[in-house]
Design a protein around this motif. Sequence first.
Motif, PDB file in Angstrom:
ATOM      1  N   GLN A   1       0.827  -1.200   0.000  1.00 19.94           N
ATOM      2  CA  GLN A   1       0.000   0.000   0.000  1.00 19.94           C
ATOM      3  C   GLN A   1       0.871   1.265   0.000  1.00 19.94           C
ATOM      4  N   SER A   2       2.168   1.071   0.219  1.00 23.45           N
ATOM      5  CA  SER A   2       3.126   2.178   0.151  1.00 23.45           C
ATOM      6  C   SER A   2       4.385   1.674  -0.545  1.00 23.45           C
ATOM      7  N   GLN A   3       5.175   2.606  -1.085  1.00 23.58           N
ATOM      8  CA  GLN A   3       6.388   2.254  -1.828  1.00 23.58           C
ATOM      9  C   GLN A   3       7.315   1.381  -0.982  1.00 23.58           C
ATOM     10  N   GLN A   4       7.852   0.319  -1.625  1.00 20.91           N
ATOM     11  CA  GLN A   4       8.784  -0.588  -0.961  1.00 20.91           C
ATOM     12  C   GLN A   4      10.123  -0.568  -1.677  1.00 20.91           C
ATOM     13  N   TYR A   5      11.218  -0.539  -0.890  1.00 20.10           N
ATOM     14  CA  TYR A   5      12.562  -0.727  -1.417  1.00 20.10           C
ATOM     15  C   TYR A   5      13.292  -1.705  -0.512  1.00 20.10           C
ATOM     16  N   TRP A   6      13.959  -2.705  -1.145  1.00 18.65           N
ATOM     17  CA  TRP A   6      14.708  -3.694  -0.396  1.00 18.65           C
ATOM     18  C   TRP A   6      16.007  -3.981  -1.136  1.00 18.65           C
ATOM     19  N   THR A   7      16.899  -4.733  -0.497  1.00 21.25           N
ATOM     20  CA  THR A   7      18.170  -5.067  -1.126  1.00 21.25           C
ATOM     21  C   THR A   7      18.203  -6.530  -1.530  1.00 21.25           C
ATOM     22  N   SER A   8      19.119  -6.844  -2.386  1.00 15.57           N
ATOM     23  CA  SER A   8      19.230  -8.207  -2.911  1.00 15.57           C
ATOM     24  C   SER A   8      19.369  -9.224  -1.784  1.00 15.57           C
ATOM     25  N   GLY A   9      18.631 -10.344  -1.942  1.00 18.87           N
ATOM     26  CA  GLY A   9      18.683 -11.420  -0.968  1.00 18.87           C
ATOM     27  C   GLY A   9      17.643 -11.306   0.128  1.00 18.87           C
ATOM     28  N   GLU A  10      17.024 -10.135   0.310  1.00 22.32           N
ATOM     29  CA  GLU A  10      15.999  -9.993   1.341  1.00 22.32           C
ATOM     30  C   GLU A  10      14.683 -10.610   0.884  1.00 22.32           C
ATOM     31  N   LYS A  11      13.909 -11.050   1.839  1.00 22.71           N
ATOM     32  CA  LYS A  11      12.627 -11.674   1.545  1.00 22.71           C
ATOM     33  C   LYS A  11      11.495 -10.725   1.935  1.00 22.71           C
ATOM     34  N   ILE A  12      10.510 -10.626   1.044  1.00 22.10           N
ATOM     35  CA  ILE A  12       9.300  -9.876   1.365  1.00 22.10           C
ATOM     36  C   ILE A  12       8.103 -10.765   1.077  1.00 22.10           C
ATOM     37  N   THR A  13       7.021 -10.502   1.739  1.00 22.12           N
ATOM     38  CA  THR A  13       5.830 -11.343   1.577  1.00 22.12           C
ATOM     39  C   THR A  13       4.751 -10.567   0.849  1.00 22.12           C
ATOM     40  N   PHE A  14       4.394 -11.081  -0.369  1.00 23.42           N
ATOM     41  CA  PHE A  14       3.246 -10.543  -1.086  1.00 23.42           C
ATOM     42  C   PHE A  14       1.991 -11.164  -0.496  1.00 23.42           C
ATOM     43  N   SER A  15       0.933 -10.356  -0.350  1.00 22.23           N
ATOM     44  CA  SER A  15      -0.299 -10.882   0.233  1.00 22.23           C
ATOM     45  C   SER A  15      -1.499 -10.159  -0.345  1.00 22.23           C
ATOM     46  N   CYS A  16      -2.624 -10.873  -0.319  1.00 25.26           N
ATOM     47  CA  CYS A  16      -3.912 -10.286  -0.718  1.00 25.26           C
ATOM     48  C   CYS A  16      -5.013 -11.160  -0.150  1.00 25.26           C
ATOM     49  N   GLN A  17      -6.222 -10.665  -0.250  1.00 27.12           N
ATOM     50  CA  GLN A  17      -7.387 -11.451   0.151  1.00 27.12           C
ATOM     51  C   GLN A  17      -8.208 -11.794  -1.088  1.00 27.12           C
ATOM     52  N   ALA A  18      -8.804 -12.970  -1.051  1.00 17.54           N
ATOM     53  CA  ALA A  18      -9.622 -13.461  -2.164  1.00 17.54           C
ATOM     54  C   ALA A  18     -10.549 -14.539  -1.631  1.00 17.54           C
ATOM     55  N   PRO A  19     -11.546 -14.961  -2.409  1.00 20.74           N
ATOM     56  CA  PRO A  19     -12.463 -15.998  -1.929  1.00 20.74           C
ATOM     57  C   PRO A  19     -11.721 -17.288  -1.581  1.00 20.74           C
ATOM     58  N   MET A  20     -12.138 -17.919  -0.522  1.00 25.57           N
ATOM     59  CA  MET A  20     -11.557 -19.190  -0.119  1.00 25.57           C
ATOM     60  C   MET A  20     -11.769 -20.208  -1.240  1.00 25.57           C
ATOM     61  N   GLY A  21     -10.680 -20.922  -1.595  1.00 28.08           N
ATOM     62  CA  GLY A  21     -10.760 -21.925  -2.657  1.00 28.08           C
ATOM     63  C   GLY A  21     -10.359 -21.407  -4.024  1.00 28.08           C
ATOM     64  N   ALA A  22     -10.013 -20.124  -4.117  1.00 28.41           N
ATOM     65  CA  ALA A  22      -9.616 -19.567  -5.412  1.00 28.41           C
ATOM     66  C   ALA A  22      -8.162 -19.915  -5.720  1.00 28.41           C
ATOM     67  N   ASP A  23      -7.810 -19.873  -7.000  1.00 23.57           N
ATOM     68  CA  ASP A  23      -6.417 -19.942  -7.419  1.00 23.57           C
ATOM     69  C   ASP A  23      -5.922 -18.510  -7.592  1.00 23.57           C
ATOM     70  N   VAL A  24      -4.829 -18.184  -6.886  1.00 20.52           N
ATOM     71  CA  VAL A  24      -4.372 -16.796  -6.872  1.00 20.52           C
ATOM     72  C   VAL A  24      -2.887 -16.755  -7.232  1.00 20.52           C
ATOM     73  N   THR A  25      -2.528 -15.824  -8.071  1.00 18.71           N
ATOM     74  CA  THR A  25      -1.121 -15.625  -8.445  1.00 18.71           C
ATOM     75  C   THR A  25      -0.751 -14.160  -8.249  1.00 18.71           C
ATOM     76  N   VAL A  26       0.562 -13.917  -8.166  1.00 19.27           N
ATOM     77  CA  VAL A  26       1.079 -12.559  -8.117  1.00 19.27           C
ATOM     78  C   VAL A  26       2.186 -12.453  -9.154  1.00 19.27           C
ATOM     79  N   LYS A  27       2.188 -11.374  -9.910  1.00 20.77           N
ATOM     80  CA  LYS A  27       3.182 -11.170 -10.958  1.00 20.77           C
ATOM     81  C   LYS A  27       4.046  -9.970 -10.588  1.00 20.77           C
ATOM     82  N   ILE A  28       5.380 -10.201 -10.610  1.00 19.56           N
ATOM     83  CA  ILE A  28       6.321  -9.137 -10.287  1.00 19.56           C
ATOM     84  C   ILE A  28       7.575  -9.335 -11.131  1.00 19.56           C
TER      85      ILE A  28
END
Length: 969
Positions: free
Chosen positions: A507-534
Amino acid sequence: MKKTAKITMFIILVTMFLHMLPSEITSNAMAEDEMRGVWVATVLNIDYPSQATIEPEVLKNEAVQTLDHAVDTGFNAVFLQVRPSSDAIYKSKIFPWSKYLTGAQGLAPKDDFDPLEFWVEEAHKRGIELHAWINPYRGTKKIAGEPNHDIAVLDSSNPIRMHPEWIVNHSDGNLYYDPGLPEVRKLVIDGVLEIIENYDVDGIHFDDYFYPGKDFNDKETYEKYGGAFGNISDWRRENVNILIRELSQAIKSTGKDVRFGISPVGIWANKKTNPLGSDTQGMQAYYDQFADSRKWVKEKWIDYIAPQIYWNIGYTAADYSKLLSWWKATVQGTGVDLYIGQAAYRAGNANPSSPWHGNLEIERQLKLNADHTEIKGSIFFSQKSLVNNPSLTAMITVMYQQKDEMIAKKPLSISRPSDNIRTSLEQFYLNGSSDPQQPLLVNGQSVDNRTKQGYFGVLVPLIEGENEFVFTQEGTQVIRIIHRESSSTTPKEMNEVEIPSDSVFPQSQQYWTSGEKITFSCQAPMGADVTVKIDGKSYAMKPSGLALKGEKIYKDTYTYEYTISDYKGTPRNIDLGAPVYTMNYKGTVNTRTAPEKVGVIMKNSPFYAEVIKEVIDTYGVPTSSNGAEYEIYSGMTDYITGMTGNFLRLSSGQWVNKEGVKTYTTPAQLQGEVKAAEYSIGEKWDTLKVNISSPVTAFSAFDGRSISLDILNTSSAVKPVLPEGALFSSVDFVSNGNKAQYILTLKDRHRIDGYYIEKIDTGLMLHVKRPVAAKEGATPLAGITIMVDPGHGGSDTGAQGPLGQAYSEKIINLNTAMKLRIELEKLGADVLMTRTEDKNVTLQERLSASRSAKPDLFISIHGNSMGDNVDISKVDGFSVFYREKFAQHLSEEVLNHTVNKLGRNNKGIHNKNLYVTRATWAPSVLIESGFVPNPYEFEWLINKNEQKRLAKTIADAVLQYFSINKDVE
């Protein structure tokens, strides 16, 4: 009287000390808004000073003794006679110094001492209002053997000497200003305004001296100004009325919170002379002094009236009870407060047949006053009469204490919760107050866990759904409904098949460095197939694992842990774009693009943050909830290595709030080099000064033995030479990657009392404080500055106990802190307050005040609490919190003194990163005096005598701390 007396507040916010100081803050439930005052007469040295003197210390000591006696008696106001005649006990450009003060009119006290300034300050420290008492018309007050009408003995600066045409020689041998002259009225008003402009007085007070009698020789003035009046009596009354009216307007026009009141003769007029008068047969203010005090009330020209009813109950000519009723009827509906002038000087008559034998008459009068709500208090004449009659003083004190106690026994009330609530807790702690003399029931069961004052707390179990608790006492019923919500984790239903826009990351700009882990998340109907593209690739997201069957659509959370790739080439920031989320639910496809982007910061990317505020905090994680770790200062600059939410990460690993810095990407040379380093010794502070070629960031820390100074983006440095007498035995230098570190190790038997970094144009300075030691003598803390911080205030009530907001933690803290101030000042300390009234003061302002003042010690006063699901009735005790290692000694002294001397339960010393204790420049502690919601602790915490004992104990601990400092170097 005022609901909260004015006070002189000495708060430092950033670089300024603001002055204000209050009367003791009390709850309306604990003490009514009652005037409890005493007159202190200076004329003829009745009360103050006992003998004329020019010595400031003598004048100060007598003032302090008088004020302490007033506090001990239970008074909350002193009416000090500041103009006994045509003179003053303060610095005036209009009137000369009083002979009653220094022995000769016009003679000033030594050392430029100003008694009124001292009285105001000392009164306000003790929570007492100071009203300036003035005699407007009296020019002289001769005693037997002195010549009549002797102008020659007056100082040349006296208005009488300069304007003898303003004066009437009266038959009593004294000189009086002529009330009929406009110039005299202006003189009186100018004199009052001079006081209000120069002193923080709470009120202007006139007594009963107006025209001295019917035989006043003002015939010429009447002939000049009285043409519109049929007789001289009406004209004289109007002269006084004009003064009262115009003075009232003048006081209001100042915009200052100053009350105007008068204490006239107790009889306005006798009924046989005037049908509007009282059923009495005494001297009449209306006819004998031409003082129409009834009119002043009806016209609301004054804020209060305090008739001097100096006769006993049942006295034929002037029955106290009859006059009480007459004055009560007079003020009714006017808004003018009615106080009674009590004849303390008449009590203790040696004649057993006298109604004034002993103290019974005053006791009867005070009890009669208490039966009438229109009577707002009493003023006693005078201070000396009370000092000379200890039994009378004791009786008054006990009556006030009993009255306060009865007020505390108010009707049944529930403070926690203050209203019906919803909660997911399985049990809840209920707080309240009741009449301790009557049984208290909740849902038919007896509440036995109550204090002597009727405060109680009870932990009740909650079932899911509605829980009703009915408290009953003497026909009074109070109900609280607590709805316990289900603790089930059943997902919420969705109205639409979609990915909600506010659920996607980021919801706000993110900056990270190589090797760090971030978690993409969203809400959707239970049982859906969900993907994230980056960054051009799509990844399948995982659901939470919950599974519900049925036709309803439930919300679920989907996540994917993403590792930032390693990027090569020129150091730069890389934009990966905004993640795109896609879901497929039973053939329905929905796509949602995050509102903000994700970026990568390569190592040494020209991405900088420069501090733009005077000082900002740094944090170990991107949140302020865990407390700040360091401070950095305006101009300091560092590389940015991360960004999330409102926070930026610096190359040090510390996070800062975005609002305190400016960011830029213009290539810059951010590589420092220490060009010079110099250690110098000071009386109070030693200093390590380092000259640096670049505006880099630096941190400092103390581990109890060594201070480290870390200078970022700096790889080379110069070691300073330690002079003889330095606090440290050695200075080591370590180059750790892109950081230069100085390590200063203390000598054996040496201690420090603080340290801090100062940013200067050529680099920075590390200041290290030498221990401050107590002195010998009556004021061992002289020269030592202590900041006292009453926690919370204003809309921030802090913990609430059995009386809720009516007497919350903020009030307890302030009352205790004000008493601590008095105790510390008795020891000679210069005490600064972060607040001295019930007002909002932020944590940032409190710490800024400390930073600006650099006190020798900082103490924050608080009360404790626990969660709503804890039986706080079983939790009690005293604890101390600190952060900096060098504050541990102070914490130990305060805890041990309090636990041992007051028998408090030891809740320990805690090393914790609380906001106000993280000052590195002074030993800073936070005291938790007790648990406010615990009924027994609450009753102890609000007791004025216990507050005084606690304050005295803490002050003793502080003295012990500074005394120990004598033994260290």
